[in-house]
Scaffold this motif. Structure first.
Motif, short mmCIF file in Angstrom:
data_model
loop_
_atom_site.label_atom_id
_atom_site.label_comp_id
_atom_site.label_asym_id
_atom_site.label_seq_id
_atom_site.Cartn_x
_atom_site.Cartn_y
_atom_site.Cartn_z
N TRP A 1 -3.29 60.30 59.55
CA TRP A 1 -4.09 59.04 59.39
C TRP A 1 -4.27 58.51 61.02
N ASN A 2 -4.11 59.38 61.90
CA ASN A 2 -4.40 58.50 63.20
C ASN A 2 -5.13 59.18 63.31
N ILE A 3 -6.37 60.45 62.88
CA ILE A 3 -7.03 61.36 63.22
C ILE A 3 -7.77 59.49 63.24
N GLU B 1 1.51 59.85 59.09
CA GLU B 1 1.31 59.21 60.51
C GLU B 1 0.20 60.09 61.58
N ALA C 1 -8.40 56.49 63.39
CA ALA C 1 -8.17 56.03 64.58
C ALA C 1 -8.89 57.25 65.84
N THR C 2 -8.96 57.75 66.27
CA THR C 2 -8.36 58.34 67.18
C THR C 2 -9.79 58.97 67.96
N ARG C 3 -10.25 60.14 66.16
CA ARG C 3 -11.15 60.75 64.87
C ARG C 3 -10.84 62.37 66.98
N ASP C 4 -9.81 61.90 66.73
CA ASP C 4 -9.28 63.39 67.54
C ASP C 4 -8.49 64.52 66.69
N PRO D 1 -14.26 60.08 60.26
CA PRO D 1 -14.73 59.29 61.19
C PRO D 1 -16.00 59.38 61.64
N ARG E 1 -17.19 51.53 62.14
CA ARG E 1 -15.03 52.08 62.38
C ARG E 1 -13.98 51.68 61.30
#
Length: 198
Positions: A152-154, A149, A156-159, A175, A184
């Motif tokens: 995969w969060n990267i 997870e 959306a956050t690009r962080d 991203p 997006r």
């Protein structure tokens, strides 16, 4: 990472792939000459041929995924040749849906997305790639998924975290490239399916 840094990294990727494909091609040509010289090839020659083929397929894939995109179009035959060679003998089956030539930048994003899905499907499965006029969908199905997870969060956050490993770079790069193209990343997951849209 700034847009100019991404472009520089892409040029470096293109240069490395360009410089590596020539000696690998030369090795393959040498193997063909050995085969033409007669004699029964042994298992060592088979192993070398398999390894050279795998290396060539990976470099062709990486050149698109991590190299400079440019404005040219990529035909279906070229894309499916790369994917077929890359997945040959592996656990993943990839079906490339688009019939018409696609912009290399879109294929680049699709290849990076494919690597993200591959990360989630270490036990194999099937990935279908499709697009319409405005968006792409990669749909992975497998009996068992392994979703990390935070990775995969990267999308959306690009962080991206500082300790991101080289094998995970696609999660940070996709991203950014999608954002530069005003797209997006959207993901959807279940126990046996993972979908990525851009």
């Amino acid at each position: 990472m700034g847009h100019s840094n991404i472009n520089l990294a892409a040029l470096i990727g293109s240069r490395i792939c360009h410089d590596l494909i020539s000696p690998i091609g030369a090795i393959n040509n040498g193997l063909e000459l050995l085969g033409m010289a007669g004699g029964t090839p042994g298992p060592e020659i088979d192993l070398i041929q398999e390894s050279v083929g795998n290396a060539s397929a990976r470099i062709r894939f990486f050149r698109i995924a991590f190299g400079a995109a440019g404005e040219q179009m990529m035909g279906r035959a070229e894309v499916t040749s790369i994917l077929d060679d890359l997945m040959d003998g592996g656990r993943l089956d990839v079906a490339w849906g688009p019939l018409d030539p696609q912009p290399r930048g879109d294929v680049r994003m699709a290849f990076l997305a494919l690597q993200c899905l591959e990360n989630a499907m270490p036990y194999g499965g099937r990935i279908e790639v499709s697009n319409d006029d405005s968006s792409w969908l990669l749909h992975g199905q497998a009996d068992k998924l392994n979703i990390d997870e935070p990775l995969w969060n990267i999308l959306a956050t690009r962080d991206a975290p500082a300790d991101l490993r080289p094998a995970q770079v696609q999660f940070a790069l996709l991203p950014i490239i999608a954002g530069d193209a005003s797209r997006r990343i959207v993901t959807e997951m279940s126990d046996t399916q993972v979908k990525l849209r851009f």
